[in-house]
Scaffold this motif. Structure first.
Motif, PDB file in Angstrom:
ATOM      1  N   ASP A  48      61.528  58.060  49.410  1.00  0.00           N
ATOM      2  CA  ASP A  48      60.773  59.252  49.798  1.00  0.00           C
ATOM      3  C   ASP A  48      59.443  58.827  50.401  1.00  0.00           C
ATOM      4  OD1 ASP A  48      62.815  60.643  48.577  1.00  0.00           O
ATOM      5  OD2 ASP A  48      61.645  61.185  46.802  1.00  0.00           O
ATOM      6  N   ALA A  49      58.893  59.698  51.233  1.00  0.00           N
ATOM      7  CA  ALA A  49      57.542  59.524  51.759  1.00  0.00           C
ATOM      8  C   ALA A  49      56.849  60.875  51.704  1.00  0.00           C
ATOM      9  CB  ALA A  49      57.569  58.994  53.186  1.00  0.00           C
ATOM     10  N   THR A  50      55.537  60.844  51.601  1.00  0.00           N
ATOM     11  CA  THR A  50      54.746  62.076  51.560  1.00  0.00           C
ATOM     12  C   THR A  50      54.108  62.311  52.922  1.00  0.00           C
ATOM     13  OG1 THR A  50      54.254  61.785  49.204  1.00  0.00           O
ATOM     14  CG2 THR A  50      52.834  63.279  50.446  1.00  0.00           C
ATOM     15  N   THR A  51      54.401  63.451  53.518  1.00  0.00           N
ATOM     16  CA  THR A  51      53.760  63.818  54.778  1.00  0.00           C
ATOM     17  C   THR A  51      52.344  64.296  54.486  1.00  0.00           C
ATOM     18  OG1 THR A  51      55.887  64.494  55.716  1.00  0.00           O
ATOM     19  CG2 THR A  51      53.902  65.280  56.827  1.00  0.00           C
ATOM     20  N   MET A  52      51.370  63.694  55.193  1.00  0.00           N
ATOM     21  CA  MET A  52      49.970  64.036  55.000  1.00  0.00           C
ATOM     22  C   MET A  52      49.337  64.341  56.350  1.00  0.00           C
ATOM     23  SD  MET A  52      48.908  61.139  52.155  1.00  0.00           S
ATOM     24  CE  MET A  52      47.605  62.142  51.409  1.00  0.00           C
ATOM     25  N   VAL A  53      48.291  65.154  56.332  1.00  0.00           N
ATOM     26  CA  VAL A  53      47.644  65.530  57.587  1.00  0.00           C
ATOM     27  C   VAL A  53      46.131  65.554  57.403  1.00  0.00           C
ATOM     28  CG1 VAL A  53      47.767  68.032  57.154  1.00  0.00           C
ATOM     29  CG2 VAL A  53      47.715  67.185  59.509  1.00  0.00           C
ATOM     30  N   LEU A  54      45.433  65.138  58.436  1.00  0.00           N
ATOM     31  CA  LEU A  54      43.976  65.221  58.504  1.00  0.00           C
ATOM     32  C   LEU A  54      43.650  66.170  59.647  1.00  0.00           C
ATOM     33  CD1 LEU A  54      41.132  64.181  57.654  1.00  0.00           C
ATOM     34  CD2 LEU A  54      41.420  62.377  59.376  1.00  0.00           C
ATOM     35  N   GLY A  55      43.201  67.387  59.306  1.00  0.00           N
ATOM     36  CA  GLY A  55      42.953  68.396  60.313  1.00  0.00           C
ATOM     37  C   GLY A  55      43.946  69.536  60.189  1.00  0.00           C
ATOM     38  N   ALA A  56      43.936  70.419  61.176  1.00  0.00           N
ATOM     39  CA  ALA A  56      44.803  71.597  61.155  1.00  0.00           C
ATOM     40  C   ALA A  56      46.210  71.210  61.604  1.00  0.00           C
ATOM     41  CB  ALA A  56      44.248  72.678  62.065  1.00  0.00           C
ATOM     42  N   PRO A  57      47.244  71.490  60.792  1.00  0.00           N
ATOM     43  CA  PRO A  57      48.612  71.168  61.199  1.00  0.00           C
ATOM     44  C   PRO A  57      48.981  71.864  62.507  1.00  0.00           C
ATOM     45  CG  PRO A  57      48.531  71.738  58.872  1.00  0.00           C
ATOM     46  CD  PRO A  57      47.190  72.078  59.443  1.00  0.00           C
ATOM     47  N   ALA A  58      49.901  71.245  63.250  1.00  0.00           N
ATOM     48  CA  ALA A  58      50.352  71.825  64.512  1.00  0.00           C
ATOM     49  C   ALA A  58      51.042  73.157  64.246  1.00  0.00           C
ATOM     50  CB  ALA A  58      51.308  70.871  65.215  1.00  0.00           C
ATOM     51  N   PRO A  59      50.807  74.170  65.075  1.00  0.00           N
ATOM     52  CA  PRO A  59      51.419  75.483  64.863  1.00  0.00           C
ATOM     53  C   PRO A  59      52.899  75.473  65.235  1.00  0.00           C
ATOM     54  CG  PRO A  59      50.161  75.489  66.902  1.00  0.00           C
ATOM     55  CD  PRO A  59      49.913  74.154  66.261  1.00  0.00           C
ATOM     56  N   TRP A  60      53.726  75.977  64.336  1.00  0.00           N
ATOM     57  CA  TRP A  60      55.159  76.072  64.584  1.00  0.00           C
ATOM     58  C   TRP A  60      55.480  77.503  65.010  1.00  0.00           C
ATOM     59  CZ3 TRP A  60      58.539  78.689  60.837  1.00  0.00           C
ATOM     60  CH2 TRP A  60      59.877  78.687  61.216  1.00  0.00           C
ATOM     61  N   THR A  61      56.117  77.674  66.170  1.00  0.00           N
ATOM     62  CA  THR A  61      56.423  79.016  66.674  1.00  0.00           C
ATOM     63  C   THR A  61      57.894  79.365  66.553  1.00  0.00           C
ATOM     64  OG1 THR A  61      56.639  78.173  68.944  1.00  0.00           O
ATOM     65  CG2 THR A  61      54.476  78.983  68.260  1.00  0.00           C
ATOM     66  N   GLY A  62      58.778  78.348  66.405  1.00  0.00           N
ATOM     67  CA  GLY A  62      60.204  78.598  66.160  1.00  0.00           C
ATOM     68  C   GLY A  62      60.893  79.340  67.293  1.00  0.00           C
ATOM     69  N   PRO A  63      62.121  79.846  67.018  1.00  0.00           N
ATOM     70  CA  PRO A  63      62.811  79.857  65.727  1.00  0.00           C
ATOM     71  C   PRO A  63      63.375  78.494  65.297  1.00  0.00           C
ATOM     72  CG  PRO A  63      64.253  80.737  67.411  1.00  0.00           C
ATOM     73  CD  PRO A  63      62.939  80.499  68.079  1.00  0.00           C
ATOM     74  N   ALA A  64      63.462  77.534  66.224  1.00  0.00           N
ATOM     75  CA  ALA A  64      63.959  76.209  65.847  1.00  0.00           C
ATOM     76  C   ALA A  64      62.879  75.452  65.073  1.00  0.00           C
ATOM     77  CB  ALA A  64      64.372  75.427  67.083  1.00  0.00           C
ATOM     78  N   ARG A  65      63.322  74.483  64.256  1.00  0.00           N
ATOM     79  CA  ARG A  65      62.391  73.651  63.518  1.00  0.00           C
ATOM     80  C   ARG A  65      62.989  72.257  63.343  1.00  0.00           C
ATOM     81  NH1 ARG A  65      63.592  73.860  57.746  1.00  0.00           N
ATOM     82  NH2 ARG A  65      65.220  75.391  57.287  1.00  0.00           N
ATOM     83  N   ILE A  66      62.169  71.340  62.834  1.00  0.00           N
ATOM     84  CA  ILE A  66      62.588  69.949  62.673  1.00  0.00           C
ATOM     85  C   ILE A  66      63.448  69.791  61.416  1.00  0.00           C
ATOM     86  CG2 ILE A  66      61.732  67.679  61.981  1.00  0.00           C
ATOM     87  CD1 ILE A  66      61.482  67.874  64.853  1.00  0.00           C
ATOM     88  N   PHE A  67      64.635  69.220  61.600  1.00  0.00           N
ATOM     89  CA  PHE A  67      65.515  68.880  60.486  1.00  0.00           C
ATOM     90  C   PHE A  67      65.688  67.358  60.334  1.00  0.00           C
ATOM     91  CE2 PHE A  67      66.616  73.302  60.986  1.00  0.00           C
ATOM     92  CZ  PHE A  67      66.934  73.713  59.696  1.00  0.00           C
ATOM     93  N   GLY A  68      65.299  66.590  61.341  1.00  0.00           N
ATOM     94  CA  GLY A  68      65.375  65.142  61.277  1.00  0.00           C
ATOM     95  C   GLY A  68      64.272  64.542  62.113  1.00  0.00           C
ATOM     96  N   LEU A  69      63.609  63.515  61.590  1.00  0.00           N
ATOM     97  CA  LEU A  69      62.484  62.894  62.282  1.00  0.00           C
ATOM     98  C   LEU A  69      62.955  61.859  63.290  1.00  0.00           C
ATOM     99  CD1 LEU A  69      61.163  64.154  59.737  1.00  0.00           C
ATOM    100  CD2 LEU A  69      59.642  62.178  59.665  1.00  0.00           C
ATOM    101  N   ALA A  70      62.167  61.678  64.355  1.00  0.00           N
ATOM    102  CA  ALA A  70      62.423  60.576  65.277  1.00  0.00           C
ATOM    103  C   ALA A  70      62.273  59.254  64.544  1.00  0.00           C
ATOM    104  CB  ALA A  70      61.471  60.643  66.460  1.00  0.00           C
ATOM    105  N   SER A  71      61.251  59.171  63.699  1.00  0.00           N
ATOM    106  CA  SER A  71      61.036  58.049  62.778  1.00  0.00           C
ATOM    107  C   SER A  71      59.915  58.495  61.860  1.00  0.00           C
ATOM    108  CB  SER A  71      60.648  56.768  63.515  1.00  0.00           C
ATOM    109  OG  SER A  71      59.310  56.837  63.965  1.00  0.00           O
ATOM    110  N   GLN A  72      59.704  57.783  60.765  1.00  0.00           N
ATOM    111  CA  GLN A  72      58.614  58.151  59.872  1.00  0.00           C
ATOM    112  C   GLN A  72      57.261  57.883  60.505  1.00  0.00           C
ATOM    113  OE1 GLN A  72      58.807  57.115  55.742  1.00  0.00           O
ATOM    114  NE2 GLN A  72      60.947  57.685  55.547  1.00  0.00           N
ATOM    115  N   SER A  73      57.205  57.062  61.549  1.00  0.00           N
ATOM    116  CA  SER A  73      55.951  56.848  62.276  1.00  0.00           C
ATOM    117  C   SER A  73      55.738  57.922  63.329  1.00  0.00           C
ATOM    118  CB  SER A  73      55.964  55.466  62.920  1.00  0.00           C
ATOM    119  OG  SER A  73      55.946  54.449  61.955  1.00  0.00           O
ATOM    120  N   PHE A  74      56.748  58.180  64.147  1.00  0.00           N
ATOM    121  CA  PHE A  74      56.594  59.150  65.237  1.00  0.00           C
ATOM    122  C   PHE A  74      56.566  60.581  64.739  1.00  0.00           C
ATOM    123  CE2 PHE A  74      59.093  56.132  68.254  1.00  0.00           C
ATOM    124  CZ  PHE A  74      58.013  55.263  68.275  1.00  0.00           C
ATOM    125  N   GLY A  75      57.234  60.867  63.599  1.00  0.00           N
ATOM    126  CA  GLY A  75      57.354  62.222  63.109  1.00  0.00           C
ATOM    127  C   GLY A  75      58.500  62.974  63.761  1.00  0.00           C
TER     128      GLY A  75
END
Length: 289
Positions: free
Chosen positions: A262-289
């Motif tokens: 497992d890894a913990t997703t962390m953010v410094l600043g305001a998270p990017a706004p998600w407008t949908g309806p699609a969303r992320i179900f798999g990351l490009a990589s744990q570095s790229f997000g």
């Protein structure tokens, strides 16, 4: 900022020098990741460097630390590949690398996926946890379900539609990254009314193949995309990193992709706004997000 200015951030480490990450450091970076048992290939480091920016700590000509970040437009970025050699840990090198990275990426919001060991370093710099990522891998069992007519390989002409779909799902401008990943891998689309409503990419990475990003409107659509990608890979080692909220974990384990970390997703600043309806179900990589 000049190299001299970056050195000023690390006055506690006069025996090391902080320099921009260039291709001449790739072999040293690979050795670092091998020491940590991270399954990066030289090609994976090279792609990361092509898409992003970073810093290397050298001591007596040897790479002892790395940190990289990837800009997504002018407001957001991801960070990763933050490594310090085991023999050099505990001397403030990780803090030095991280402070240089944050100075370079300022004023962007920065997201990263942290190991348990790294969380204190990031919390001290204002990062807050916002989610959990589960890494699954293994040789998946093949599905023998009925082929779906709404799934097919992506056509080059659909790239702009996919880039718009990705931005709605992530809130990030990731066009450069997507273009590079499509060039080096295979893209698949899920269609609705003849238009892409989801996509997935599979490509060589680490010990085998990684499937990601995966963008879809529902867990069932994400599962269909992943099954479609797996069917075309055959019996090979596959990795996929999914948000804990994806509702895919039990199914992934049922097809042979065991949850291994497992890894913990962390953010410094305001998270990017998600407008949908699609969303992320798999990351490009744990570095790229």
């Amino acid at each position: 900022m000049t190299t001299t200015a970056y050195q000023a951030l690390g006055r506690n480490a006069e025996d090391a020098v902080l320099v921009p990450f260039t291709r001449e450091h790739l072999e040293g970076a690979l050795k670092l990741s091998q020491e940590m048992s991270w399954p990066y290939r030289l090609e994976d480091w090279d792609v990361a460097l092509q898409l992003g920016k970073g810093f290397v700590l050298e001591r007596a000509g040897t790479v002892i630390g790395t940190a990289a970040w990837w800009p997504y437009g002018e407001t957001h970025a991801s960070a990763g590949m933050i490594i310090v050699a085991k023999a050099a840990q505990g001397r403030g090198y990780g803090a030095w690398l991280m402070d240089a990275l944050l100075t370079s990426a300022h004023p962007r919001t920065i997201a990263l996926n942290s190991t348990a060991e790294g969380m204190t370093l990031y919390r001290r710099r204002g990062f807050v946890p916002i989610g959990i990522i589960h890494q699954h891998h293994g040789i998946p069992r093949q599905s023998h379900g009925t082929p779906r007519s709404d799934l097919r390989p992506m056509a080059a002409s659909e790239f702009e539609a996919i880039a718009r779909l990705d931005r709605a799902a992530t809130g990030l401008e990731r066009r450069q990254m997507l273009n590079r990943l499509f060039d080096s891998g295979d893209g698949y689309v899920l269609l609705r009314d003849g238009l892409p409503c989801g996509y997935a990419i599979s490509r060589l990475f680490g010990r085998g193949h990684v499937i990601g990003p995966v963008v879809a409107e529902s867990p069932s659509d994400a599962r269909a995309l992943i099954e479609f990608a797996i069917a075309r890979l055959g019996p090979v080692f596959v990795r996929i990193d999914v948000p804990a909220s994806s509702q895919l974990g039990e199914w992934l384990e049922s097809i042979g992709l065991q949850r291994v970390s497992d890894a913990t997703t962390m953010v410094l600043g305001a998270p990017a706004p998600w407008t949908g309806p699609a969303r992320i179900f798999g990351l490009a990589s744990q570095s790229f997000g």
